[in-house]
Design an enzyme around this catalytic site. Structure first.
Site, PDB file in Angstrom:
ATOM      1  CE1 TYR A 125      -4.105   1.847   0.609  1.00 16.43           C
ATOM      2  CE2 TYR A 125      -2.665   3.268   1.862  1.00 16.43           C
ATOM      3  CZ  TYR A 125      -3.872   3.050   1.224  1.00 16.43           C
ATOM      4  OH  TYR A 125      -4.822   4.027   1.217  1.00 16.43           O
ATOM      5  CE1 TYR A 127      -4.890   6.299  -2.130  1.00 12.59           C
ATOM      6  CE2 TYR A 127      -6.812   7.664  -2.443  1.00 12.59           C
ATOM      7  CZ  TYR A 127      -5.872   7.113  -1.614  1.00 12.59           C
ATOM      8  OH  TYR A 127      -5.925   7.371  -0.272  1.00 12.59           O
TER       9      TYR A 127
END
Ligand code: ZN
Lengths: 400, 148
Positions: A301, A352
């Protein structure tokens, strides 16, 4: 300062080898598209179910986000025209939950609450951006300690938090701008090879990275993630059942979750240049009976370059403080790098979508289907992160 | 968002003393009366001993520069007029484990150094398009002694 001063690992039962990921699905990744998060989720779930060779009525469990994705049991039935009982957990979706959804699904399947569970995450923040104060910083602007102690001084939003962490990491360990840039360049190169990536047509060299303007010195725009619309899903079932389905089995080998005591107040975390991955990764590795040297491909992440660098250290791929030197040059590239990383392009250059595509990418690697395939990848890992927490998901091809 | 944002809400109870101190030219920090631990941010009972009682004490205002960012982009439109400016976390002399968000003034960004000594100074905080101003604790480098 000892580790116990600032965080801990959540106590997890051993679920290694109980379930596998049998289907993956993706909705289109894009800039502002006008799609709602629910439509995106429906596309991703439908695609994942089809990939698994299942029917919608075979799916009797959903794990989804408590905030963004609006695709609960009612939405599922409305979309697919079904009416069966569905077990639902709101502790799924993206970020850390893109990993821990597998833990919750394993326990639900063990209890008999569900046989086949889909984890889904979708987001429409590119379309919604105009409604948000400080974009994805909106949540932080509304938090009253931040609003009254941080925001007035410009210590807001996330690019400022993480540029502050990067500055301190540079001072403590000698990490350089070029080393951060090598992370951004690796992600972009992988995105350029990925037809689904938002930044597929925009190359980035280390020279152009270094020439680009600073937005929150020491960060450039390329240190920061995109804002996107998009989503993905993955389907899980027992390992025994997984072997009867059409896709190569990808086993959930280990899961971990770590928590920082200082929560979302990055400014106050005692170990300022670390992530709760320090607590999470050892749990997942021990559960799987694996070590960092066994890993063929990593996804992290990566809202900012420094977050990946810290997680690489905190997962144990190199000693703390060595991350900058570890990621230099082509170390993270899919073809010959020591640790192929975010081979889909990551949050920096793919889209994203908060980590759900990172797990899908690991599954693709283990099935041999990635656009930037690591030869013979058999063990993959995802590092999830929210700030207050970090999670770890170890996946293994085939299953023991 | 609240009227006056991104100025602080001077009436919000948990941080009211911080801003009242600034208005009086003092840097005040909350401290547990039982175990003397600093309770920062002051979001409830003492994290060390669980006591409820917190008192606000005046600090010397000396600190070290823990980290900083030079804002070149207006993440809020209200920041735009001040760009570029230095937003920082500083570690107070009395409480090196807690970090105070602030702005660094009276120093060029390129002259800043990690852990350099700073002192508090009080300046009006204003934002473009926002009515009013609030006196805020900023920090500046401690002036070197001049050789006479
Ligand atoms: Zn106390």
């Amino acid at each position: 300062m000892s580790l116990a001063d600032w965080g801990h690992a959540e106590p997890y039962e051993d679920v290694s080898g109980e379930i596998g990921i049998v289907g993956i699905g993706e909705a289109a990744y894009s800039r502002a598209s006008g799609r709602t998060s629910r439509q995106i989720a429906a596309d991703a779930v439908a695609s994942a179910i089809e990939d698994a060779g299942l029917k919608p009525s075979d799916v009797d469990g959903i794990t989804l986000s408590m905030v963004d994705t609006d695709f609960d049991a009612a939405a599922f039935h409305e979309h697919f025209g079904t009416s069966h009982d569905i077990w639902v957990s709101r502790c799924g979706g993206g970020m850390t939950w893109a990993a821990t959804a597998a833990y919750d699904a394993a326990l639900a399947i063990r209890r008999g609450d569900a046989k086949t569970v889909v984890n889904v995450f979708s987001v429409d923040w590119a379309s919604k951006r105009g409604e948000l104060v400080g974009g994805p910083g909106h949540f932080h602007a509304e938090e009253l300690f931040k609003q009254n102690l941080e925001v007035p001084f410009g210590w807001f939003p996330q690019p400022v938090y993480f540029a502050s962490i990067a500055r301190r990491h540079m001072a403590e360990f000698g990490t350089t701008t070029e080393q951060l840039g090598s992370i951004a360049v690796a992600c972009r190169r992988h995105a350029n090879r990925n037809p689904l990536a938002v930044m597929r047509d925009k190359p980035l060299s280390i020279e152009s990275y270094l020439e680009s303007p600073l937005i929150a010195d020491p960060f450039r725009k390329e240190d920061c993630c995109l804002i996107s619309d998009g989503g993905a899903a993955y389907v899980m079932t027992s390992l025994a059942r997984a072997r009867d389905l059409r896709r190569e089995v990808v086993e959930v080998a280990g899961v971990g979750l770590g928590t920082s005591k200082t929560g979302r107040y990055w400014a106050q975390q005692p170990d300022f240049t670390a992530t709760p991955q320090i607590f999470s990764a050892p749990v997942a590795f021990a559960m799987a009976g694996l070590e960092p040297c066994d890993v063929d491909v990593l996804t992290c992440y990566d809202p900012f370059t420094i977050v990946s660098l810290m997680q690489i250290e905190d997962m144990g791929f190199c000693p703390k403080g060595e991350g900058g030197r570890f990621v230099e040059g082509k170390a993270l590239h899919f073809d010959g790098g020591v640790l192929p990383y975010n081979t889909h392009g990551g949050l920096l250059s793919h889209a994203y979508v908060l980590g759900i595509a990172h797990v899908v990418e690991v599954v693709k690697q283990l099935r041999g289907e990635s656009a930037s395939q690591v030869p013979d990848a058999s063990v993959g890992i995802y590092g999830g992160y929210t700030g207050p927490q970090a999670s770890t998901l170890l996946l293994r091809r085939g299953g023991a | 968002m609240r009227e006056g944002f991104p100025l602080p809400d001077l009436q919000w109870e948990p941080t009211r003393e911080y801003w009242a101190g600034a208005a009086a030219g003092e840097l005040r920090m909350p401290r547990c009366t039982a175990c003397r631990r600093f309770c920062w941010y002051p979001d409830g009972n003492c994290r060390g001993c669980g006591a409820e009682q917190v008192t606000w004490e005046r600090m010397t205002g000396r600190a070290k520069l823990f980290t900083w960012v030079v804002l070149e982009h207006a993440f809020l439109p209200q920041y735009g007029r001040d760009l570029p400016f230095v937003s920082a976390l500083v570690a107070l002399e009395e409480a090196p484990g807690v970090r105070v968000p602030t702005r660094i003034v009276e120093c060029a960004a390129e002259d800043l150094a990690i852990d350099q000594p700073l002192e508090v100074c009080f300046r009006p905080l204003r934002f473009a398009g926002v009515d009013g101003e609030v006196v805020a604790p900023f920090f500046r480098p401690i002036a070197r002694l001049s050789v006479a």
